[in-house]
Design an enzyme around this catalytic site. Structure first.
Site, PDB file in Angstrom:
ATOM      1  N   ASP A 163       1.812   0.031 -13.594  1.00  0.00           N
ATOM      2  CA  ASP A 163       1.116   1.026 -12.799  1.00  0.00           C
ATOM      3  C   ASP A 163       2.125   2.390 -12.383  1.00  0.00           C
ATOM      4  O   ASP A 163       3.398   2.105 -12.400  1.00  0.00           O
ATOM      5  CB  ASP A 163       0.449   0.422 -11.625  1.00  0.00           C
ATOM      6  CG  ASP A 163       1.301  -0.434 -10.847  1.00  0.00           C
ATOM      7  OD1 ASP A 163       2.695  -0.477 -10.892  1.00  0.00           O
ATOM      8  OD2 ASP A 163       0.811  -1.260  -9.743  1.00  0.00           O
ATOM      9  N   GLU A 190      -7.553  -3.329  -7.317  1.00  0.00           N
ATOM     10  CA  GLU A 190      -7.885  -3.819  -6.117  1.00  0.00           C
ATOM     11  C   GLU A 190      -9.169  -4.438  -6.382  1.00  0.00           C
ATOM     12  O   GLU A 190      -9.942  -4.838  -7.137  1.00  0.00           O
ATOM     13  CB  GLU A 190      -8.251  -2.406  -5.196  1.00  0.00           C
ATOM     14  CG  GLU A 190      -7.071  -1.436  -5.237  1.00  0.00           C
ATOM     15  CD  GLU A 190      -6.082  -2.125  -4.085  1.00  0.00           C
ATOM     16  OE1 GLU A 190      -5.989  -3.320  -3.833  1.00  0.00           O
ATOM     17  OE2 GLU A 190      -5.122  -1.174  -3.660  1.00  0.00           O
TER      18      GLU A 190
HETATM   19  C1  GLP Z   1       2.226  -2.675  -5.177  1.00  0.00           C
HETATM   20  C2  GLP Z   1       2.410  -2.918  -6.477  1.00  0.00           C
HETATM   21  C3  GLP Z   1       1.959  -4.289  -6.992  1.00  0.00           C
HETATM   22  C4  GLP Z   1       2.748  -5.250  -6.468  1.00  0.00           C
HETATM   23  C5  GLP Z   1       2.225  -5.310  -4.948  1.00  0.00           C
HETATM   24  C6  GLP Z   1       3.122  -6.100  -4.011  1.00  0.00           C
HETATM   25  O1  GLP Z   1       0.920  -2.687  -4.666  1.00  0.00           O
HETATM   26  N1  GLP Z   1       1.439  -2.202  -7.455  1.00  0.00           N
HETATM   27  O2  GLP Z   1       2.134  -4.369  -8.417  1.00  0.00           O
HETATM   28  O3  GLP Z   1       2.487  -6.788  -6.966  1.00  0.00           O
HETATM   29  O4  GLP Z   1       2.734  -4.064  -4.468  1.00  0.00           O
HETATM   30  O5  GLP Z   1       4.030  -5.867  -3.685  1.00  0.00           O
HETATM   31  P1  GLP Z   1       5.490  -6.579  -2.854  1.00  0.00           P
HETATM   32  O6  GLP Z   1       6.101  -7.271  -3.913  1.00  0.00           O
HETATM   33  O7  GLP Z   1       6.512  -5.589  -2.303  1.00  0.00           O
HETATM   34  O8  GLP Z   1       4.719  -7.503  -1.895  1.00  0.00           O
END
Ligand code: GLP
Length: 241
Positions: free
Chosen positions: A67, A142
């Protein structure tokens, strides 16, 4: 689904890196799906270390990222383009032409989505790395996203904007409100999926993944329909299992 529960984040990062390295060492031109967020950083550090210490090679490896934010310049330190280069790509012998990160820039974002999906489909993904959002999002899919979705533009959920504000001076107003993401169907095409999570704030999402109903209201639950998933988590993320 293979669930590997680790003592701590360091162990999560090591075990997950080993799963990724097995794929990379097995096949010279492996196609690997990469993720952002804070969770995979330790895994990436292990990949870099293995590259330095044991010369694991990325010369023919092809990467696709999940993404990217819409309308955030590539050179912005919080763009996923910058994140990937800072945390992994600048430190391994990858060919930049083999790196694919969706572009959230330009007039026609839908055209970017279509082109990205086409490019993704022309390869067979060997392993897709995933983190998970507190609300169960994968990539930026989402709650409510169709399991048939392919690469598309999304409006970020309020919870996701709150969670990501820590990367934007703690200010929710600075967080982009839209992103481009591989869809759930795009992710599910991968031959293997590796999900990493740590901390109690992920315990609900992990509970849903393992024991909840398979439902679009918690996108990560779709992984139970996939034949080869590794879930590498710490004790805190596993605390509700
Ligand atoms: C973002 C990314 C996701 C990721 C999520 C969790 O929203 N788009 O791909 O899994 O954050 O992030 P973290 O690993 O910092 O908790």
């Amino acid at each position: 689904m293979e669930i590997i529960i680790c003592e701590n984040y360091e162990e999560v990062s090591q075990k997950a890196a080993q799963i990724m390295l097995n794929v990379i060492k097995d096949k010279e031109n492996a196609v690997i799906g990469l993720a952002t967020g804070s969770t995979p950083i330790g895994l990436y550090q292990n990949l870099i270390k293995d590259h330095q210490d044991h010369q694991s090679s990325y010369e023919s490896v092809i990467t696709f990222n999940l993404d990217e934010y819409v309308n955030l310049p590539k050179e912005h330190p919080e763009s996923y383009y910058s994140f990937m280069h800072t945390n992994l790509l600048n430190h391994i012998n990858i060919n930049e032409e083999n790196v694919h990160i969706p572009s959230g820039l330009g007039e026609d974002i839908q055209a970017n989505c279509n082109a990205y999906e086409e490019s993704l489909k022309s390869y067979e993904m060997d392993i897709q790395l995933l983190g998970v959002g507190r609300n169960g999002h994968i990539g930026f899919n989402e709650p409510g996203t169709s399991f048939d979705s392919v690469t598309h533009v999304v409006d970020l959920d309020e919870k996701t904007i709150q969670d990501n504000a820590r990367f934007f001076e703690g200010n929710m107003d600075l967080v982009p409100k839209k992103a481009i993401t591989m869809g759930i169907a795009s992710i599910m095409r991968a031959k293997k999926i590796l999900l990493v999570a740590n901390g109690t704030n992920k315990a609900d999402a992990i509970y849903e993944l393992v024991k909840g109903e398979i439902s679009t209201s918690c996108p990560v639950t779709v992984l139970r329909n996939h034949p080869c998933v590794y879930v590498v988590i710490d004790k805190d993320a596993a605390s509700r299992l």
